[in-house]
Design an enzyme around this catalytic site. Structure first.
Site, PDB file in Angstrom:
ATOM      1  N   LEU A 124       0.891  -0.888   0.164  1.00 24.45           N
ATOM      2  CA  LEU A 124      -0.123   0.665   0.037  1.00 24.45           C
ATOM      3  C   LEU A 124       0.834   1.314   0.537  1.00 24.45           C
ATOM      4  O   LEU A 124       0.679   2.279  -1.001  1.00 24.45           O
ATOM      5  CB  LEU A 124      -0.859   0.093   1.209  1.00 24.45           C
ATOM      6  CG  LEU A 124      -2.223  -1.321   1.577  1.00 24.45           C
ATOM      7  CD1 LEU A 124      -2.821  -1.006   1.937  1.00 24.45           C
ATOM      8  CD2 LEU A 124      -2.949  -1.217   0.130  1.00 24.45           C
ATOM      9  N   ASP A 148       3.265  12.702  15.427  1.00 22.65           N
ATOM     10  CA  ASP A 148       3.559  12.883  14.578  1.00 22.65           C
ATOM     11  C   ASP A 148       2.646  12.938  13.616  1.00 22.65           C
ATOM     12  O   ASP A 148       1.651  12.371  12.518  1.00 22.65           O
ATOM     13  CB  ASP A 148       3.706  11.967  13.841  1.00 22.65           C
ATOM     14  CG  ASP A 148       4.176  11.684  12.907  1.00 22.65           C
ATOM     15  OD1 ASP A 148       4.840  12.893  12.038  1.00 22.65           O
ATOM     16  OD2 ASP A 148       4.918  10.892  12.460  1.00 22.65           O
ATOM     17  N   GLN A 207       4.450   3.293   1.881  1.00 22.88           N
ATOM     18  CA  GLN A 207       5.730   3.313   2.439  1.00 22.88           C
ATOM     19  C   GLN A 207       5.643   3.899   3.777  1.00 22.88           C
ATOM     20  O   GLN A 207       5.678   5.451   3.067  1.00 22.88           O
ATOM     21  CB  GLN A 207       7.197   3.264   1.836  1.00 22.88           C
ATOM     22  CG  GLN A 207       8.565   3.598   2.268  1.00 22.88           C
ATOM     23  CD  GLN A 207       8.325   2.099   3.111  1.00 22.88           C
ATOM     24  OE1 GLN A 207       8.797   0.787   1.926  1.00 22.88           O
ATOM     25  NE2 GLN A 207       9.337   2.160   3.633  1.00 22.88           N
ATOM     26  N   GLY A 208       6.196   4.065   4.966  1.00 22.66           N
ATOM     27  CA  GLY A 208       6.555   4.952   5.624  1.00 22.66           C
ATOM     28  C   GLY A 208       7.539   5.023   6.468  1.00 22.66           C
ATOM     29  O   GLY A 208       8.350   4.554   6.430  1.00 22.66           O
ATOM     30  N   GLY A 209       6.981   5.508   7.689  1.00 26.58           N
ATOM     31  CA  GLY A 209       8.454   6.255   8.499  1.00 26.58           C
ATOM     32  C   GLY A 209       9.075   4.752   9.163  1.00 26.58           C
ATOM     33  O   GLY A 209       9.839   4.468   9.371  1.00 26.58           O
ATOM     34  N   PHE A 210       8.003   4.119   9.907  1.00 27.35           N
ATOM     35  CA  PHE A 210       7.485   3.175   9.623  1.00 27.35           C
ATOM     36  C   PHE A 210       8.633   1.669   9.435  1.00 27.35           C
ATOM     37  O   PHE A 210       9.756   0.872   9.528  1.00 27.35           O
ATOM     38  CB  PHE A 210       6.742   2.267  11.008  1.00 27.35           C
ATOM     39  CG  PHE A 210       6.628   1.589  11.906  1.00 27.35           C
ATOM     40  CD1 PHE A 210       6.901   1.455  12.974  1.00 27.35           C
ATOM     41  CD2 PHE A 210       7.172  -0.128  11.117  1.00 27.35           C
ATOM     42  CE1 PHE A 210       7.006   0.215  14.034  1.00 27.35           C
ATOM     43  CE2 PHE A 210       6.754  -1.391  12.034  1.00 27.35           C
ATOM     44  CZ  PHE A 210       6.722  -1.056  13.303  1.00 27.35           C
ATOM     45  N   GLY A 211       7.851   1.603   8.266  1.00 27.79           N
ATOM     46  CA  GLY A 211       7.994   0.709   7.276  1.00 27.79           C
ATOM     47  C   GLY A 211       6.930   0.928   6.041  1.00 27.79           C
ATOM     48  O   GLY A 211       5.836   1.503   5.843  1.00 27.79           O
TER      49      GLY A 211
END
Length: 505
Positions: free
Chosen positions: A192, A311, A194-198
């Site tokens: 879906l 955030d 890409q975020g800061g987490f992964g």
């Protein structure tokens, strides 16, 4: 041959048989008779040759000998007649009983066949379910609620954290194999974003429920602490404008979080896309603004411990099938204990463009830091422009500076996305511009609380105060401002303790 010497035999002359029958019936000793139109050789009486008549027997005619054929009629009793007469009437009754028996037999056969068919059908369905369950064993979610608290306590080292952390986590634990099956081994087709987490993947549970799977990347700047924040914080939160955590998984280097799936994904995909933004009319955008405000107000004031998101941004606002907003990504969230409103950290994390100046420069965060982020999000929803990378003119390098310039020039409606001009409510637009500027004011004390923001969004604009200049507008005294902020931090550090561990409500 009939012998005339037999004493049991009598003769009666007559020329017709009915008279013979009548005479036999008159004589109570007559048991049988035989009529003959002439004297036959079988009757040895020469004197009665060629004579017609009857011969009666007073006993059973057992002594019949000789040749020839003689018709002998026996006398029958009344009881025998009745018995004989009843025989024909009993035949239909027998036929009726036989027909009823056949019907019962046919019904029994049909019922037995149906019962047997039903039993076979149920057995077949049960067998197929058992086979499917065995074949899809890897797709089944294995919940271990009795071990969930132990697993998360050991893996996240809760024995060394605060007392509140030891209460455990009320979130199901997922086996890694079931997550791999749900996401088709984390295939690119299910990715879906890409975020800061992964990376985030779309998954599907065996019962058809769609989920969003967030997988911690080895290259991510976030680690075990952020993963713990997600599990410990959001698991305890229940609000219609907060995304719901469905479970988690830790196995080896894999750290995975499972959320409810949001079919419309994130807000930034809509408002910053020139095509998709058309689908967001004014009423829809205003409802999104109100939903975000209510969710943030819950975090700040209605949960047991005050939660600071740290955030908040458009990409962390997810939209469900009805375009209702849900705040997500609590990896950087902090909980301020008791009545404290702020805290200080040496580790500044977040997204530039949404971070308040006191947090970005001095490491000071509070509920007013989230209010600042909300103001940026609100102005982005109104304008359809990003705060970062905004170049309207040489006068301002940010969306906040541009919004402030239009406000002081009395041109607030020029900030509005042009596609909203036909559907917008002018009073609501003006109120939202004003609230957005109030939220991004440079001094945290000047910013309203989220409780006040919710009230202002639903109230009258006449009661709103005039906003002051927002932060991050280029000024020559920026270095001086930064220096004074550092001095302010030294003073505040003496009165505040560092908060590095969190616990959910």
């Amino acid at each position: 041959m009939i012998s005339m010497d037999d004493p049991t035999l009598r003769f009666f002359e007559t020329n017709n048989e009915p008279e013979c029958i009548k005479e036999c019936l008159k004589d109570c000793y007559c048991l049988a008779y035989s009529y003959s139109s002439q004297n036959e050789e079988g009757i040895r009486d020469p004197s009665r040759k060629n004579t017609q008549g009857c011969w009666f027997w007073v006993t059973e005619p057992y002594n019949l000998k000789g040749e020839g054929t003689h018709n002998i009629s026996s006398r029958v009793s009344e009881s025998s007649k009745e018995s004989s007469n009843n025989t024909p009437s009993e035949k239909p009754e027998t036929d009726s009983n036989s027909a009823s028996l056949n019907q019962v037999l046919a019904i029994s056969i049909v019922v037995s066949t149906l019962v047997l068919s039903l039993f076979c059908g149920i057995s077949y369905i049960s067998y197929k379910r058992l086979v499917n369950r065995r074949n899809n064993n890897q797709n089944n979610i294995e919940f271990v609620p009795q071990n969930t608290r132990i697993d998360i306590s050991e893996l996240l080292h809760l024995d060394h954290s605060k007392e509140d952390d030891r209460e455990g986590v009320d979130v199901p634990y997922f086996e890694l194999e079931s997550i791999i099956a749900a996401t088709n081994d984390f295939s690119d087709e299910n990715r879906l974003g890409q975020g800061g987490f992964g990376p985030v993947y779309k998954g599907k549970l065996p019962r058809g429920q769609e989920i969003a799977v967030k997988r911690l990347s080895s290259l991510s700047g976030q680690g075990l602490q952020e993963f713990k924040n997600e599990v410990m914080v959001i698991a305890k939160l229940q609000h219609r404008n907060l995304v719901r955590l469905l479970g988690y998984c830790i196995k080896g280097e894999e750290k995975i979080l499972l959320y409810e799936y949001m079919p419309n994904r994130s807000l930034d995909l809509f408002i910053f896309d020139p095509t998709l933004c058309v689908s967001l009319d004014w009423e829809m955008r205003f409802n999104i603004i109100m939903g975000i405000a209510k969710g943030l107000n819950y975090l700040h004031h209605d949960s047991r411990l005050r939660i600071i998101h740290r955030d908040l941004k458009t990409s962390n606002i997810l939209l469900d099938e009805d375009m209702n907003p849900k705040i997500s990504d609590f990896g950087l969230a902090k909980i301020v204990e008791g009545k404290d409103m702020e805290a200080i950290t040496n580790r500044v994390v977040g997204t530039f463009g949404y971070m308040s100046p006191e947090y970005a420069l001095d490491g000071l965060f509070s509920i007013k830091s989230d209010v600042f982020s909300f103001g940026v999000v609100l102005l982005e929803i109104l304008s359809g422009k990003r705060n970062t990378g905004f170049y309207q003119s040489q006068k301002s390098i940010s969306l906040l500076g541009h919004a402030w310039s239009l406000w002081i020039e009395d041109k607030p409606f020029e900030l509005l996305d042009q596609i909203l001009m036909k559907s917008c409510n002018s009073s609501e637009v003006l109120k939202c511009v004003m609230i957005g500027l109030l939220c991004v004011q440079g001094d945290p004390d000047d910013r309203p609380t989220m409780t006040n923001v919710v009230m202002m969004l639903g109230g009258d604009m006449a009661t709103l105060p005039n906003p002051k200049e927002p932060a991050f507008i280029p000024r020559r005294d920026h270095a001086i401002s930064s220096s004074s902020s550092s001095s302010k931090q030294d003073t505040q550090t003496k009165n505040m303790s560092m908060i590095t561990e969190v616990a959910g409500r």
